[in-house]
Design a protein around this motif. Structure first.
Motif, PDB file in Angstrom:
ATOM      1  N   LYS A 152      33.517  35.881  -9.826  1.00  0.00           N
ATOM      2  CA  LYS A 152      33.432  34.451 -10.124  1.00  0.00           C
ATOM      3  C   LYS A 152      34.806  33.785 -10.071  1.00  0.00           C
ATOM      4  O   LYS A 152      34.940  32.651  -9.592  1.00  0.00           O
ATOM      5  CB  LYS A 152      32.800  34.248 -11.506  1.00  0.00           C
ATOM      6  CG  LYS A 152      32.561  32.803 -11.875  1.00  0.00           C
ATOM      7  CD  LYS A 152      31.859  32.707 -13.227  1.00  0.00           C
ATOM      8  CE  LYS A 152      31.598  31.256 -13.603  1.00  0.00           C
ATOM      9  NZ  LYS A 152      30.920  31.142 -14.929  1.00  0.00           N
ATOM     10  N   ASP A 153      35.864  34.474 -10.581  1.00  0.00           N
ATOM     11  CA  ASP A 153      37.179  33.831 -10.614  1.00  0.00           C
ATOM     12  C   ASP A 153      38.035  34.146  -9.387  1.00  0.00           C
ATOM     13  O   ASP A 153      39.212  33.799  -9.334  1.00  0.00           O
ATOM     14  CB  ASP A 153      37.929  34.172 -11.905  1.00  0.00           C
ATOM     15  CG  ASP A 153      38.538  35.560 -11.909  1.00  0.00           C
ATOM     16  OD1 ASP A 153      38.328  36.329 -10.944  1.00  0.00           O
ATOM     17  OD2 ASP A 153      39.247  35.877 -12.876  1.00  0.00           O
ATOM     18  N   GLY A 154      37.433  34.830  -8.398  1.00  0.00           N
ATOM     19  CA  GLY A 154      38.141  35.079  -7.148  1.00  0.00           C
ATOM     20  C   GLY A 154      39.024  36.301  -7.162  1.00  0.00           C
ATOM     21  O   GLY A 154      39.771  36.548  -6.209  1.00  0.00           O
ATOM     22  N   LYS A 161      43.381  34.486 -14.375  1.00  0.00           N
ATOM     23  CA  LYS A 161      42.494  35.279 -13.521  1.00  0.00           C
ATOM     24  C   LYS A 161      42.454  36.725 -13.997  1.00  0.00           C
ATOM     25  O   LYS A 161      43.432  37.243 -14.529  1.00  0.00           O
ATOM     26  CB  LYS A 161      42.958  35.208 -12.065  1.00  0.00           C
ATOM     27  CG  LYS A 161      42.650  33.888 -11.391  1.00  0.00           C
ATOM     28  CD  LYS A 161      42.821  33.987  -9.887  1.00  0.00           C
ATOM     29  CE  LYS A 161      42.358  32.695  -9.209  1.00  0.00           C
ATOM     30  NZ  LYS A 161      42.410  32.793  -7.738  1.00  0.00           N
ATOM     31  N   PHE A 162      41.338  37.343 -13.736  1.00  0.00           N
ATOM     32  CA  PHE A 162      41.130  38.709 -14.206  1.00  0.00           C
ATOM     33  C   PHE A 162      42.126  39.675 -13.551  1.00  0.00           C
ATOM     34  O   PHE A 162      42.701  40.535 -14.223  1.00  0.00           O
ATOM     35  CB  PHE A 162      39.690  39.138 -13.911  1.00  0.00           C
ATOM     36  CG  PHE A 162      39.311  40.429 -14.569  1.00  0.00           C
ATOM     37  CD1 PHE A 162      39.283  40.539 -15.943  1.00  0.00           C
ATOM     38  CD2 PHE A 162      38.982  41.542 -13.818  1.00  0.00           C
ATOM     39  CE1 PHE A 162      38.940  41.725 -16.564  1.00  0.00           C
ATOM     40  CE2 PHE A 162      38.634  42.731 -14.425  1.00  0.00           C
ATOM     41  CZ  PHE A 162      38.612  42.824 -15.799  1.00  0.00           C
ATOM     42  N   ARG A 163      42.347  39.542 -12.260  1.00  0.00           N
ATOM     43  CA  ARG A 163      43.273  40.454 -11.585  1.00  0.00           C
ATOM     44  C   ARG A 163      44.692  40.295 -12.124  1.00  0.00           C
ATOM     45  O   ARG A 163      45.413  41.279 -12.317  1.00  0.00           O
ATOM     46  CB  ARG A 163      43.251  40.238 -10.073  1.00  0.00           C
ATOM     47  CG  ARG A 163      44.087  41.262  -9.309  1.00  0.00           C
ATOM     48  CD  ARG A 163      43.915  41.158  -7.819  1.00  0.00           C
ATOM     49  NE  ARG A 163      42.624  41.650  -7.376  1.00  0.00           N
ATOM     50  CZ  ARG A 163      42.340  42.940  -7.190  1.00  0.00           C
ATOM     51  NH1 ARG A 163      43.250  43.868  -7.457  1.00  0.00           N
ATOM     52  NH2 ARG A 163      41.149  43.301  -6.773  1.00  0.00           N
ATOM     53  N   THR A 164      45.102  39.048 -12.379  1.00  0.00           N
ATOM     54  CA  THR A 164      46.426  38.796 -12.948  1.00  0.00           C
ATOM     55  C   THR A 164      46.577  39.505 -14.287  1.00  0.00           C
ATOM     56  O   THR A 164      47.596  40.153 -14.563  1.00  0.00           O
ATOM     57  CB  THR A 164      46.652  37.283 -13.137  1.00  0.00           C
ATOM     58  OG1 THR A 164      46.495  36.624 -11.880  1.00  0.00           O
ATOM     59  CG2 THR A 164      48.031  37.000 -13.699  1.00  0.00           C
ATOM     60  N   TYR A 174      32.336  42.984 -13.169  1.00  0.00           N
ATOM     61  CA  TYR A 174      32.196  42.749 -11.732  1.00  0.00           C
ATOM     62  C   TYR A 174      31.807  41.294 -11.458  1.00  0.00           C
ATOM     63  O   TYR A 174      32.380  40.623 -10.589  1.00  0.00           O
ATOM     64  CB  TYR A 174      31.156  43.700 -11.172  1.00  0.00           C
ATOM     65  CG  TYR A 174      30.968  43.638  -9.671  1.00  0.00           C
ATOM     66  CD1 TYR A 174      31.922  44.164  -8.805  1.00  0.00           C
ATOM     67  CD2 TYR A 174      29.834  43.046  -9.118  1.00  0.00           C
ATOM     68  CE1 TYR A 174      31.758  44.109  -7.421  1.00  0.00           C
ATOM     69  CE2 TYR A 174      29.654  42.984  -7.747  1.00  0.00           C
ATOM     70  CZ  TYR A 174      30.612  43.518  -6.903  1.00  0.00           C
ATOM     71  OH  TYR A 174      30.442  43.463  -5.544  1.00  0.00           O
ATOM     72  N   GLN A 175      30.835  40.785 -12.232  1.00  0.00           N
ATOM     73  CA  GLN A 175      30.416  39.393 -12.076  1.00  0.00           C
ATOM     74  C   GLN A 175      31.567  38.436 -12.367  1.00  0.00           C
ATOM     75  O   GLN A 175      31.790  37.467 -11.634  1.00  0.00           O
ATOM     76  CB  GLN A 175      29.248  39.096 -13.028  1.00  0.00           C
ATOM     77  CG  GLN A 175      27.956  39.797 -12.664  1.00  0.00           C
ATOM     78  CD  GLN A 175      26.925  39.691 -13.777  1.00  0.00           C
ATOM     79  OE1 GLN A 175      27.247  39.351 -14.913  1.00  0.00           O
ATOM     80  NE2 GLN A 175      25.669  39.990 -13.450  1.00  0.00           N
TER      81      GLN A 175
END
Length: 537
Positions: free
Chosen positions: A300-302, A333-336, A295-296
């Motif tokens: 942090k990376d948007g 990015k994490f979502r990517t 979560y953090q």
């Protein structure tokens, strides 16, 4: 008593100053706790016979009375004090009859009303002598001082023969409770901590807010109070429901650096924005250290994952890949990454379903397994000096196919390098023949692998050792069938190590001709070569 001097004067001073907080005597409360709790099983009725009658003596109430046919090592209640005691015949050997225990007792400091102390005692009752005059005997093994910001642990050693007391200042605070003895065998040692003494000792101090009593499974609380003394922020975490984080910290298990143990406010402690504190604390009972770490990171990376999205990811096998995830997320990015893993996981599982309808084999990927495949693909690209994004896609559309292709190239490259080494060795290896057979060294890894496949033995595993000169491998062939694998021979350090035909079967008897051929080679070539080396040396 003597205090062992230390070369470090600052440590000696700290020990001396710490000892001032502790009483030197065993008070009545401690004595009563030992008698009524720690050594409550150390109560006996010793029997004797006088003028044909049996008498019993209760070690607890010190009463003696006539009894009737009490049996050795049975339990009974004392008729005078009602204590449950073990019957012992006083005439039986009591040479090793000693009851021993270890316990921890908490008190207030003698010199600081805000500080708490604890002592760890070894206590014993020695029944080997006069059983009518036995009292508890004590040794103080540990002294703990809990001042806010300054927990101290002093271990005590008793030296022989003068019984001098030596103190050692330990770097960390830990319990002396033992869980196992030698070779992992569970201990029968009686070990206790006085809970009542904790309540009395912490009353009126900051430690009364430490939430220590939420940890009922702890054997001893000294490590917990030491942790609280250094990080009083755990009060926030405990009261808000983050017990798992404190428990992991207490037992030195990673919390993925999610907590700022020195933070002054809740947002600083949890390493989230003030806007996100409410959502995190509201879901504290669902949150693990890994969930908070993701979560953090996503904030942090948007990527802005919701807490529910992050919680769903914990079932996808990513937790064990945390270190690799952190490295990767420096560049993406994490979502990517997660969206890509979801697409590829679905694709891989659909392809498996086509091959195995109904997934009879029970094989399917989760996000964690697909991430391992992706990370493996990236590592393979690096091994081939392929630049990700420039020479090859960072996120290939067919991950499984691209991964397999990369490792085929790696295997080819490795075999090519081995083949070059083998070619360089050929001039130093032997060739030999007689009227029936001939032998020659293997020329490449493909030939070695095919030899193993045809003869059903393990020579294929020796390719790397052969290429690096750690062993020598030879193909033995018949003159009339020179290309068909027949026997394989290995030489190590100038000695024939083994030679086998089909199946590597030691039970199959070698023919007279093949034995004679190998013996001829050994006598004419190998031994002769070795003799020349010895003469030259």
């Amino acid at each position: 008593m003597m205090i062992k001097e230390t070369r470090d004067k600052s440590i000696a001073k700290k020990i001396k100053d710490t000892l001032k907080h502790f009483p030197n005597k065993i008070n009545k409360r401690i004595h009563d706790y030992v008698i009524n709790n720690v050594l409550i099983e150390s109560r006996y009725i010793f029997t004797t016979r006088k003028r044909g009658k049996q008498f019993g003596y209760c070690t607890h109430c010190k009463s003696e009375y006539e009894t009737y046919k009490l049996k050795h090592k049975t339990k009974m209640g004392c008729p005078e004090c009602r204590s449950i005691c073990e019957v012992r015949a006083s005439g039986y050997s009591r040479k090793y009859m000693i009851d021993k225990a270890y316990f921890v007792y908490y008190e207030k400091s003698k010199i600081n009303k805000e500080a708490v102390i604890a002592r760890g005692f070894t206590v014993w009752m020695d029944w080997s002598g006069d059983y009518k005059n036995v009292k508890p005997q004590y040794e103080t093994d540990a002294r703990y001082l809990f001042e806010m910001g300054n927990p101290v642990f002093i271990k005590t050693f008793y030296s022989w023969p003068d019984n001098a007391v030596n103190y050692e200042l330990r770097k960390s605070v830990f319990t002396l409770f033992k869980r196992t003895g030698y070779f992992g065998v569970p201990l029968e040692l009686n070990q206790k901590v006085s809970i009542d003494s904790i309540d009395r000792a912490i009353e009126g101090t900051q430690f009364q807010y430490s939430e220590w009593n939420k940890f009922t499974e702890i054997d001893d609380y000294v490590a917990y109070f030491a942790l609280y003394a250094k990080h009083p922020q755990i009060e926030y975490l405990m009261k808000l429901g983050f017990r798992e984080f404190v428990n992991k910290k207490l037992h030195n298990v990673t919390t993925f650096r999610t907590i700022n143990w020195n933070g002054r406010t809740l947002d600083k402690v949890l390493r989230v924005s003030r806007q996100d504190v409410k959502e995190v604390t509201r879901n504290a009972h669902k949150i693990t250290p890994f969930i908070l770490a993701v979560y953090q990171l996503a904030k942090k990376d948007g990527s802005n994952f919701t807490l529910d999205e992050v919680i769903e990811l914990t079932w996808q096998g990513l937790e064990n890949e945390w270190d690799n995830l952190k490295k990767v997320l420096k560049y993406t990015k994490f979502r990517t990454l997660i969206n890509y893993l979801r697409r590829q996981t679905k694709k891989i599982n659909e392809e498996r379903e086509e091959i195995d309808p109904g997934n009879v084999a029970g094989e399917h990927n989760n996000l964690g397994q697909t991430f391992i495949l992706l990370n493996d693909y990236w590592n393979g690209c690096n091994r081939l000096n392929l630049r990700i994004e420039k020479d090859i896609p960072e996120y290939p559309s067919d991950l499984q196919r691209q991964h397999d292709n990369i490792y085929k190239q790696i295997k080819f490259k490795e075999n090519k390098e081995l083949d070059q080494r083998i070619q360089a060795r050929l001039k130093e290896l032997y060739e030999f023949e007689n009227e029936h057979f001939f032998m020659r060294p293997f020329e490449n890894t493909y030939e070695i692998i095919q030899e193993g496949k045809m003869l059903k033995h393990c020579i294929g595993n020796y390719s790397e050792r052969y290429a690096h000169g750690k062993t020598d491998l030879y193909a033995i062939r018949k003159h009339e069938d020179p290309d068909k694998p027949f026997y394989t021979l290995e030489i190590t350090e100038g000695e024939i190590r083994q030679y086998y035909g089909y199946g590597n079967n030691r039970k199959i008897k070698k023919s007279k001709e093949i034995i004679e051929f190998v013996n001829e080679f050994e006598a004419e070539i190998l031994k002769n070569k070795n003799n020349k080396k010895e003469i030259a040396s």
